[in-house]
Design a protein around this motif. Structure first.
Motif, PDB file in Angstrom:
ATOM      1  N   ARG C  46      23.397  36.244  49.178  1.00 46.99           N
ATOM      2  CA  ARG C  46      22.679  36.441  47.919  1.00 46.99           C
ATOM      3  C   ARG C  46      23.189  37.728  47.308  1.00 46.99           C
ATOM      4  NH1 ARG C  46      17.580  34.429  47.311  1.00 46.99           N
ATOM      5  NH2 ARG C  46      16.785  36.424  46.643  1.00 46.99           N
ATOM      6  N   HIS C  47      23.181  37.755  45.988  1.00 46.05           N
ATOM      7  CA  HIS C  47      23.534  38.993  45.277  1.00 46.05           C
ATOM      8  C   HIS C  47      24.890  39.555  45.704  1.00 46.05           C
ATOM      9  CE1 HIS C  47      19.393  38.675  44.258  1.00 46.05           C
ATOM     10  NE2 HIS C  47      18.975  39.009  45.473  1.00 46.05           N
ATOM     11  N   ILE C  48      25.852  38.682  45.955  1.00 48.21           N
ATOM     12  CA  ILE C  48      27.175  39.200  46.312  1.00 48.21           C
ATOM     13  C   ILE C  48      27.799  39.818  45.050  1.00 48.21           C
ATOM     14  CG2 ILE C  48      29.516  38.498  46.957  1.00 48.21           C
ATOM     15  CD1 ILE C  48      27.547  38.511  49.240  1.00 48.21           C
ATOM     16  N   PRO C  49      28.150  41.087  45.115  1.00 50.58           N
ATOM     17  CA  PRO C  49      28.672  41.749  43.901  1.00 50.58           C
ATOM     18  C   PRO C  49      30.104  41.293  43.594  1.00 50.58           C
ATOM     19  CG  PRO C  49      28.688  43.267  45.780  1.00 50.58           C
ATOM     20  CD  PRO C  49      28.047  41.996  46.264  1.00 50.58           C
ATOM     21  N   TYR C  50      30.325  40.909  42.357  1.00 51.31           N
ATOM     22  CA  TYR C  50      31.693  40.539  41.970  1.00 51.31           C
ATOM     23  C   TYR C  50      32.020  41.153  40.616  1.00 51.31           C
ATOM     24  CZ  TYR C  50      29.833  37.086  38.660  1.00 51.31           C
ATOM     25  OH  TYR C  50      29.190  36.486  37.624  1.00 51.31           O
ATOM     26  N   ALA C  51      33.322  41.302  40.420  1.00 49.25           N
ATOM     27  CA  ALA C  51      33.791  41.834  39.138  1.00 49.25           C
ATOM     28  C   ALA C  51      34.625  40.747  38.458  1.00 49.25           C
ATOM     29  CB  ALA C  51      34.631  43.079  39.362  1.00 49.25           C
ATOM     30  N   VAL C  52      34.626  40.782  37.139  1.00 46.60           N
ATOM     31  CA  VAL C  52      35.350  39.768  36.381  1.00 46.60           C
ATOM     32  C   VAL C  52      36.493  40.426  35.618  1.00 46.60           C
ATOM     33  CG1 VAL C  52      35.205  38.151  34.447  1.00 46.60           C
ATOM     34  CG2 VAL C  52      33.334  38.293  36.109  1.00 46.60           C
ATOM     35  N   TYR C  53      37.668  39.824  35.748  1.00 45.57           N
ATOM     36  CA  TYR C  53      38.796  40.273  34.934  1.00 45.57           C
ATOM     37  C   TYR C  53      39.279  39.045  34.182  1.00 45.57           C
ATOM     38  CZ  TYR C  53      43.441  42.060  33.814  1.00 45.57           C
ATOM     39  OH  TYR C  53      44.593  42.424  33.152  1.00 45.57           O
ATOM     40  N   ASN C  54      38.811  38.904  32.963  1.00 43.56           N
ATOM     41  CA  ASN C  54      39.076  37.696  32.193  1.00 43.56           C
ATOM     42  C   ASN C  54      40.035  37.995  31.058  1.00 43.56           C
ATOM     43  OD1 ASN C  54      39.050  35.267  30.952  1.00 43.56           O
ATOM     44  ND2 ASN C  54      36.851  35.251  30.469  1.00 43.56           N
ATOM     45  N   ARG C  75      26.322  38.237  41.939  1.00 45.54           N
ATOM     46  CA  ARG C  75      25.779  39.182  40.969  1.00 45.54           C
ATOM     47  C   ARG C  75      26.950  39.943  40.366  1.00 45.54           C
ATOM     48  NH1 ARG C  75      23.985  44.487  41.922  1.00 45.54           N
ATOM     49  NH2 ARG C  75      24.465  44.069  44.098  1.00 45.54           N
ATOM     50  N   GLN C  76      27.090  39.817  39.048  1.00 43.40           N
ATOM     51  CA  GLN C  76      28.219  40.478  38.408  1.00 43.40           C
ATOM     52  C   GLN C  76      27.946  41.960  38.268  1.00 43.40           C
ATOM     53  OE1 GLN C  76      29.699  38.511  34.885  1.00 43.40           O
ATOM     54  NE2 GLN C  76      30.545  40.433  34.097  1.00 43.40           N
ATOM     55  N   VAL C  77      28.906  42.778  38.721  1.00 44.69           N
ATOM     56  CA  VAL C  77      28.672  44.221  38.655  1.00 44.69           C
ATOM     57  C   VAL C  77      29.597  44.915  37.676  1.00 44.69           C
ATOM     58  CG1 VAL C  77      27.702  44.494  40.957  1.00 44.69           C
ATOM     59  CG2 VAL C  77      30.175  44.562  40.661  1.00 44.69           C
ATOM     60  N   ALA C  78      30.690  44.250  37.293  1.00 40.13           N
ATOM     61  CA  ALA C  78      31.602  44.951  36.389  1.00 40.13           C
ATOM     62  C   ALA C  78      32.493  43.964  35.659  1.00 40.13           C
ATOM     63  CB  ALA C  78      32.471  45.930  37.177  1.00 40.13           C
ATOM     64  N   VAL C  79      32.968  44.392  34.520  1.00 41.12           N
ATOM     65  CA  VAL C  79      33.982  43.647  33.787  1.00 41.12           C
ATOM     66  C   VAL C  79      35.223  44.522  33.759  1.00 41.12           C
ATOM     67  CG1 VAL C  79      34.632  42.658  31.562  1.00 41.12           C
ATOM     68  CG2 VAL C  79      32.263  42.466  32.388  1.00 41.12           C
ATOM     69  N   LEU C  80      36.335  44.015  34.250  1.00 44.21           N
ATOM     70  CA  LEU C  80      37.539  44.828  34.370  1.00 44.21           C
ATOM     71  C   LEU C  80      38.444  44.594  33.174  1.00 44.21           C
ATOM     72  CD1 LEU C  80      38.297  44.279  38.145  1.00 44.21           C
ATOM     73  CD2 LEU C  80      36.738  45.904  37.055  1.00 44.21           C
ATOM     74  N   ARG C  81      39.247  45.591  32.897  1.00 37.15           N
ATOM     75  CA  ARG C  81      40.123  45.519  31.732  1.00 37.15           C
ATOM     76  C   ARG C  81      41.583  45.712  32.113  1.00 37.15           C
ATOM     77  NH1 ARG C  81      36.954  43.583  28.983  1.00 37.15           N
ATOM     78  NH2 ARG C  81      35.010  44.441  28.208  1.00 37.15           N
ATOM     79  N   GLY C  82      41.954  45.455  33.293  1.00 40.75           N
ATOM     80  CA  GLY C  82      43.373  45.624  33.629  1.00 40.75           C
ATOM     81  C   GLY C  82      43.584  45.472  35.120  1.00 40.75           C
ATOM     82  N   ASP C  83      44.821  45.112  35.504  1.00 37.73           N
ATOM     83  CA  ASP C  83      45.159  44.924  36.904  1.00 37.73           C
ATOM     84  C   ASP C  83      44.826  46.147  37.748  1.00 37.73           C
ATOM     85  OD1 ASP C  83      46.042  42.383  36.945  1.00 37.73           O
ATOM     86  OD2 ASP C  83      48.133  42.873  36.457  1.00 37.73           O
ATOM     87  N   ALA C  84      45.059  47.306  37.169  1.00 30.63           N
ATOM     88  CA  ALA C  84      44.915  48.552  37.931  1.00 30.63           C
ATOM     89  C   ALA C  84      43.474  48.777  38.372  1.00 30.63           C
ATOM     90  CB  ALA C  84      45.385  49.730  37.092  1.00 30.63           C
ATOM     91  N   GLN C  85      42.546  48.151  37.678  1.00 26.82           N
ATOM     92  CA  GLN C  85      41.136  48.388  38.038  1.00 26.82           C
ATOM     93  C   GLN C  85      40.680  47.535  39.226  1.00 26.82           C
ATOM     94  OE1 GLN C  85      39.081  47.687  34.345  1.00 26.82           O
ATOM     95  NE2 GLN C  85      39.332  49.821  33.686  1.00 26.82           N
ATOM     96  N   ILE C  86      41.491  46.558  39.585  1.00 27.63           N
ATOM     97  CA  ILE C  86      41.055  45.640  40.637  1.00 27.63           C
ATOM     98  C   ILE C  86      40.957  46.332  41.995  1.00 27.63           C
ATOM     99  CG2 ILE C  86      41.662  43.559  41.936  1.00 27.63           C
ATOM    100  CD1 ILE C  86      42.902  42.458  39.392  1.00 27.63           C
ATOM    101  N   ALA C  87      42.052  46.970  42.397  1.00 25.86           N
ATOM    102  CA  ALA C  87      42.108  47.552  43.747  1.00 25.86           C
ATOM    103  C   ALA C  87      40.973  48.542  44.020  1.00 25.86           C
ATOM    104  CB  ALA C  87      43.460  48.202  43.972  1.00 25.86           C
ATOM    105  N   PRO C  88      40.713  49.489  43.107  1.00 27.75           N
ATOM    106  CA  PRO C  88      39.619  50.450  43.403  1.00 27.75           C
ATOM    107  C   PRO C  88      38.282  49.749  43.641  1.00 27.75           C
ATOM    108  CG  PRO C  88      40.883  51.184  41.512  1.00 27.75           C
ATOM    109  CD  PRO C  88      41.382  49.820  41.856  1.00 27.75           C
TER     110      PRO C  88
END
Lengths: 601, 371, 369
Positions: C46-54, C75-88
């Motif tokens: 439940r409430h697994i945090p995920y980020a979206v890079y669309n 549970r969405q925690v962030a919206v990413l705006r670039g490849d570089a944001q994925i790893a952190p």
């Protein structure tokens, strides 16, 4: 400098136990002067240990002030602890560490520099005769040696005040004598010693006695001052035709007798006045009073005023119960049926027979082929130094430990191999009065009644008997663990006697119990023996050995002496020691034996 | 703080440890025991899952499908004459699931319609069923792809999931269980052992003798701390060695960072042990308290096995006071992901905070008096 | 004889129940464990945090993502705006997974080409990662079916339809909570019996018992019965809590559970008394209980399936009474098992019980002194 070594002013100290508030010290003011030995005496629960801990700044007083060499224990605990040596009741030794390592640890803790260390260790090891045991683990030492090591640790940095909390409990007479010689040596060096003890004969060795009762100071004076009011009131009574125990019973029931005690071949009597209630055939010889007489008469006077909530007081019994022989509730009469059952049995037939009994633990032979026989109705004592093998022998007799070889018969059977029913003939009181601590007194009694198969009318009468005979009514719902020690002992005895056994086994039944409770206890034992019950007992108190009809003295797994107390005392009688006490006999015989064994080895 | 006194206390403690087999047992035998037990006994990776296969009408297509299940390595298909027989096998736990290919399977498929593959799983062990379901889905999709490739038509799947698993590509559960277990072991050594040895001093009356000497309370506490810190680090190194060499868990991050973080966590555990010992002065009670307030939470509430995000909000909140939680995060990261500073620093700060609080309370609560 | 045994049993009960500490040990820890396990020990995500890079601007990607944000699992925690944001995000654990949708997602879909959803998962906790991937797969499968239907596409040549028996929603609580019935029954029984002789030895009352007319076998029975009653009551209580509080279905027969409990208690008490007669101090008893408990829980199938263990370890679990009782409890709760079905479990359980009781009786007689 005239600052007292220890001073208490208006000290109160309460503890919470269970849901109750217990006043351990109540308004105590006293002083201990320097370079003297002060003995702390009082019945069980008088507040001796609490006083020791207050002096060591391990407890703070609720109200009032405790000063050690002028330092207040609340502000200057560090300064106090730098000046004192303290030996708690369990000696405070690390059992896994060797003798030498324990010394090194306490030297480090007390800041004893490496330069002085070597000489100090040598001095103390010589003083305590522990030199040859430096590498042995403290856990493997005998009780007496542990106690000396504990003392050595407390003495490392030559303290100004030495606090010893019941250092001689459970320790044999030889070790006690050695300990006291060390204490005296310390006094000679100017050390102030405060020692609490349950042995009244040790009080005579002190310069000053502090007598405590229920957290209050009764009196503080030199031992001699206790004797003074008793001069002319102490007698030694003999009657050629009556056995000592009978005589003692008769004497203690007479008006005006405060205390009557079997001592050597006579009965020692302390009177209220100086007019002996003499009866025909008795020889009354005045003797000089000793501390024990004073102690008992002082406490008995207090207890008589505070019955029954006060302490168990044998001396107060006659007033309440003028003729013990005639009362229905006494074991003497209740035990009658057994006697009549066995009337056919020969009184001289042995009840306990031991022949060539041996017990090995690995390569160590704890009991080396001993033999003796105990007659019916005898009080039979098993004595010996710590580690002499008397506990091992005792446990084999009860059937708790198998013998390696030899025969042993108790009530005609070997209890270890006997059917369970045979065990119904014995009663057993263990060293620590092992009762079910969180069961109430009534539940403990009911349990043992059931286990011994008592039912119906008999069960009811025996339970009533136990409650009345041992005055347990006030405590019926209290958990056994919360009882005062004297009552624990009573309850243990009540449980062991529930089924009217033929033989009663008592393993150090009086250790830690105060003198008044011991007197009462022995009165019961005497009554039981008179009614035909055989009593087998181990003890460290030499004066108690006098109560036995016969006894064996063990050392290093062998029997050194066997016979009546008189016979055993006679063995060490010399010109220099015309009237040896049992303690003299004990020490003399054991030391001679040990020396002989060493020579042989 | 007096060097001589402290040295004496530390030496005494070491001698006691050396001569008392139970301390050595807790510090070294217990870690080995637990690691072996968990390393070999606990695995969430299903393989060779027995499946009963009911094929109403065997054809080339059905045997092709069953063959692909077998080849996946996850399943062990066993043919069953009827659905009833298969169901009995499931009830008796001889198989974990049933695949039923009905008589119209090949016909529908060849007719270009969607042929049903019915699967039943034993749902009692929900987690295992979930995992098996995942495997089944994967095997099915692979088979579809293969069919399409062989027949030369494009498989029309609108969206295809392309998953990339970081840090533990094979999803070996041992790789995450073993590092987490180190946290549990360190909690045991630090808190349980410390609480027990202090309680033992109370029980045997040696504490009374210590307190009556000029030694200070700080020295007594430090005298306990130093030996058991070293002992705990020894147990930690042993566990790490076993993890890396016996269980082949990769240690991606730096060893020294692992050592530093472990030291920090050990301090917290020791602090908890000292705190327990100021409250529980006999060994029996101390052991009970230590197991309930340190061991159990480290096991269940630390994220060692159970995911913290999935817990109810109240329980999640509670996990913040479980020190092992922070250490488990550091351990899993250092072992599998590497030196990820945000994780290491953030959790280390929490550990420092907890250590400070525990020691402050333990120091305040332990007075050099018996009441 | 019966009067003596009865007195012993009453004494044992009083000794346990009159002591505040042991009362607490019997009631407190089991309740805490029940609550902690019941609520916290769950594999249900439940409430697994995920980020979206669309990177796609079309409506299809939004439709797909809406399915994620509507799911209780994620549970969405962030919206990413670039490849570089994925790893952190993945590194610092602020997101367990990242959903990456490429530029041409909607275009590909509309062109009937296979569009790709890239899922990057943090594999540090491999179990959670695997389960989360399963859930992602499920959501995408649903989406695919609907999309294909809506756009008149031909479905795949075969369709996998899975159903879970006994636990249709695959709730792990239904699996864990009945397991706790077995777990706590074992813990409580072992604590009551495993320490009882050692406690008496330490207090010295054991000698006192041995000099009474009680026979070793009577003492054994006196020690066994309280463990039996307390363990049984506690097990029954937890079973009730499982049904009334945690709402785990109970479809089998109470008799089947009771019979299993009887044999299980027999085995547990036998083992407890064996530990008891070997231990001289309570600490040794406690250590013995601990050393027995941990492996028997781990190797029972309580949390992880026995089938996943190495062959040799699986063989070892046949000696573990908990293994059989777990099957009984879960069978009765979830599968509606009745007595006849469970004989294959009762038989080994009874065998272990008889064996351990005989061993305990033998040890008892030979270690009396």
């Amino acid at each position: 400098m005239d600052v007292p070594a220890l001073a208490l002013v208006g000290v109160h100290k309460n503890f919470r136990q269970g849901g109750r508030q217990i006043e351990a010290i109540s308004g105590l003011s006293m002083q201990v002067q320097g370079a003297r030995i002060t003995g702390l005496l009082g019945p069980d629960g008088a507040g001796k240990t609490t006083l020791m801990r207050l002096a060591a700044a391990l407890l703070w007083p609720d109200t009032g002030i405790v000063r050690v060499f002028g330092h207040d224990s609340r502000d200057a605990a560090a300064a106090i602890q730098a000046d004192i040596g303290y030996m708690p009741q369990r000696f405070g030794l690390y059992e896994e560490l060797s003798v030498h390592e324990n010394l090194v640890l306490y030297a480090d803790l007390q800041g004893l520099g490496p330069a002085r260390r070597k000489t100090r260790f040598d001095e103390l090891l010589q003083l305590t005769a522990l030199g040859p045991f430096g590498g042995r683990r403290a856990g493997d030492l005998s009780g007496g040696m542990k106690q000396k090591l504990g003392l050595a640790c407390a003495l490392l940095r030559a303290p100004r005040l030495l606090l010893l909390d019941e250092p001689t409990v459970g320790v044999d007479p030889i070790s006690r004598r050695e300990l006291w010689s060390i204490i005296k040596a310390m006094r000679a060096q100017g050390v102030t010693v405060v020692v609490s003890t349950a042995y009244l004969d040790e009080a005579e060795l002190c310069d000053d006695i502090v007598l405590l009762h229920a957290g209050k100071l009764l009196v503080q004076q030199p031992p001699a001052a206790f004797h003074a009011p008793l001069s002319g009131r102490c007698f030694s009574v003999r009657h050629p035709g009556i056995r000592r125990r009978r005589l003692q019973e008769s004497l203690s029931s007479r008006d005006g007798v405060v205390d009557a005690l079997v001592q050597s071949d006579s009965v020692r009597v302390v009177l209220q006045g100086d007019l002996p209630p003499r009866q025909e055939g008795e020889a009354w010889q005045p003797v000089s009073p000793r501390f024990e007489d004073a102690f008992v008469s002082l406490l008995a006077a207090r207890a008589a005023g505070a019955q029954p909530a006060g302490m168990p007081a044998a001396a107060a019994r006659p007033a309440r119960d003028p003729a013990p022989d005639a009362t229905v509730a006494s074991p003497a009469t209740v035990l009658q049926p057994i006697q009549s059952d066995d009337a056919a049995r020969d009184r001289s037939a042995p009840v306990i027979e031991v022949h060539e009994l041996r017990r090995r633990f690995g390569s160590f032979e704890a009991v080396k082929g001993i033999g003796f026989a105990v007659q019916r109705g005898e009080v039979f004592g098993l004595l010996g130094a710590n580690g002499a093998g008397k506990s091992t022998t005792f446990r084999m007799l009860c059937g708790l430990l198998p013998a390696t070889s030899g025969t042993l018969r108790v009530a005609g059977v070997d209890l270890r191999r006997a059917r369970a029913a045979a065990r119904a003939r014995i009663g057993y009181v263990s060293q620590r009065f092992s009762l079910y601590g969180n069961l109430s007194v009534a539940q403990n009694l009911a349990f043992f009644a059931s286990v011994y198969g008592l039912a119906g009318e008999r069960r009811r009468t025996r339970l009533d008997w136990a409650r009345q005979e041992f005055d347990l009514d006030a405590y019926l719902d209290a958990s056994a663990v919360e009882l005062p020690l004297g009552f624990k002992q009573r309850l243990a005895l009540a449980c062991a006697l529930m089924h009217e056994p033929w033989i009663l086994f008592l393993d150090e039944p009086t250790s830690g119990v105060d003198p008044l409770a011991r007197r009462e206890f022995w009165q019961r034992i005497n009554q039981l023996a008179e009614s035909g019950v055989t009593v087998m007992i181990t003890t460290h108190f030499m004066d108690e050995a006098e109560y036995c009809d016969r006894l064996v003295l063990m050392s290093l797994g062998e029997i050194l002496a066997f016979g009546t107390p008189q016979e055993i005392r006679a063995r060490v009688r010399t010109a220099a020691m015309p009237e040896p006490t049992m303690e003299d006999a004990f020490i003399g015989l054991i030391q001679a034996h040990e020396a002989q064994t060493r020579r042989a080895a | 703080m007096n060097r001589l006194r402290l040295r004496g206390l530390v030496r005494k403690e070491f001698l006691q440890i050396l001569r008392d087999p139970s301390a050595i047992a807790i510090a070294f035998v217990l870690p080995v025991f637990l690691l072996l037990l968990f390393g070999y006994g606990v695995s969430l990776d299903a393989h060779h899952v027995p499946l009963a296969v009911v094929v109403d009408q065997p054809t080339a297509q059905t045997s092709d499908f069953i063959g692909s299940l077998q080849q996946s390595g996850y399943f062990e298909p066993r043919y069953s004459p009827s659905f009833k027989v298969a169901r009995d096998a499931l009830m008796e736990r001889r198989v974990s699931g049933i695949i039923w290919l009905r008589s119209d399977f090949s016909r529908e498929m060849l007719a270009g319609k969607t042929a049903p593959v019915a699967a039943w799983l034993d749902g009692v062990d929900a987690n295992n069923a979930n995992i098996v379901q995942g495997y089944l889905l994967g095997a099915w999709q692979n088979w579809l792809q293969l069919q399409a490739d062989e027949a030369g038509y494009a498989l029309s799947i609108p969206v295809r999931v392309q998953s990339r698993i970081w840090f533990n590509p094979a999803l070996r559960s041992r790789d995450f269980l073993v590092p987490g277990l180190i946290a549990v072991i360190m909690t045991l050594i630090g808190a349980l052992l410390t609480a027990l040895v202090v309680a033992r001093e109370w029980e045997r009356g040696t504490m009374e003798a210590l307190m009556a000497s000029p030694v200070t309370m700080g020295e007594i506490l430090l005298g306990k701390l130093v030996p058991y810190f070293l002992l705990g680090m020894g147990g930690m190194l042993l566990s790490v060695a076993m993890a890396v060499w016996l269980f082949a868990v990769p240690l991606v991050g730096s060893f020294w960072l692992l050592l530093a973080c472990s030291a920090l966590f050990l301090l917290v555990a020791l602090g908890m042990g000292l705190l327990i010992s100021t409250l529980a002065k006999n060994q029996f009670v101390a052991a009970q308290v230590a197991v309930i307030v340190t061991f159990l939470p480290a096991f269940i509430l630390s994220g060692f096995i159970f995911d913290i995000h999935s817990m109810p909000a109240v329980v999640q909140f509670l996990t913040h006071v479980v020190a092992a939680r922070y250490y488990v995060a550091i351990l899993q990261t250092l072992f599998l992901a590497g030196d990820v500073w945000p994780v290491v620093l953030g959790n280390s700060v929490a550990l420092v905070l907890m250590a400070t609080i525990f020691f402050a309370i333990a120091r305040r609560k332990s007075r050099k008096r018996l009441d | 004889m019966w009067a003596r045994i009865f007195a012993l049993i009453v004494k044992e009960f009083l000794a346990v129940l009159r002591d505040a500490a042991s009362r607490t040990v019997l009631i407190g820890p089991p309740l805490i464990q029940l609550m902690v396990f019941g609520y916290a020990a769950s594999f249900d995500l439940r409430h697994i945090p995920y980020a979206v890079y669309n990177q796609d601007s079309g409506y299809a990607s939004r439709q797909l993502l809406a399915r994620f944000s509507g799911s209780p699992v994620f549970r969405q925690v962030a919206v990413l705006r670039g490849d570089a944001q994925i790893a952190p995000r993945l590194n610092d654990k602020s997101a367990l997974l990242v959903l990456h949708i490429g530029q041409h997602f909607t275009r590909d879909l509309l062109a009937r080409r296979t569009a790709r959803l890239q899922v990057l998962v943090d594999g540090r906790d491999s179990n959670t990662a695997a389960l989360a991937l399963n859930d992602v797969g499920g959501i995408v499968l649903d989406f695919n079916q609907q999309w294909a239907a809506a756009h008149g596409q031909r479905g795949p040549p075969a369709q996998l339809v899975t159903r879970a028996w006994f636990n249709p929603n695959l709730r792990s609580r239904w699996f864990i909570v009945p397991g706790i019935v077995a777990l706590l029954t074992l813990v409580v029984t072992l604590l009551v019996t495993g320490l009882s002789v050692a406690r008496e030895r330490e207090m010295g009352t054991f000698d006192q018992l041995l000099v009474t007319p009680l026979r070793p076998l009577e003492i054994l029975v006196g020690k066994a019965v309280p463990g039996f009653v307390i363990g049984g009551l506690e097990g029954g209580f937890i079973a009730l809590v499982a049904v009334l509080w945690f709402h785990v279905p109970f479809v089998g027969s109470i008799a089947a559970l009771a019979l299993g409990m009887f044999f299980f208690l027999l085995a547990a008490i036998g083992i407890g008394l064996m530990i008891s007669s070997l231990a001289v101090t309570q600490q040794q008893g406690l250590l013995g209980v601990f050393l027995f408990l941990v492996p028997s829980i781990i190797l029972s199938g309580f949390a992880t399936p026995i089938a996943n263990m190495p062959e040799a370890v699986q063989w070892l679990t046949r000696l573990n009474p908990m293994r059989y009782f777990l099957i009984v409890v879960r069978g009765v709760f979830l599968e509606g098992s009745t007595v006849p079905v469970l004989w294959s479990q009762y038989a080994p359980l009874a065998l272990i019980g008889v064996g351990s009781m005989s061993a305990a009786a033998w040890l008892f007689r030979h270690r009396m002194a």
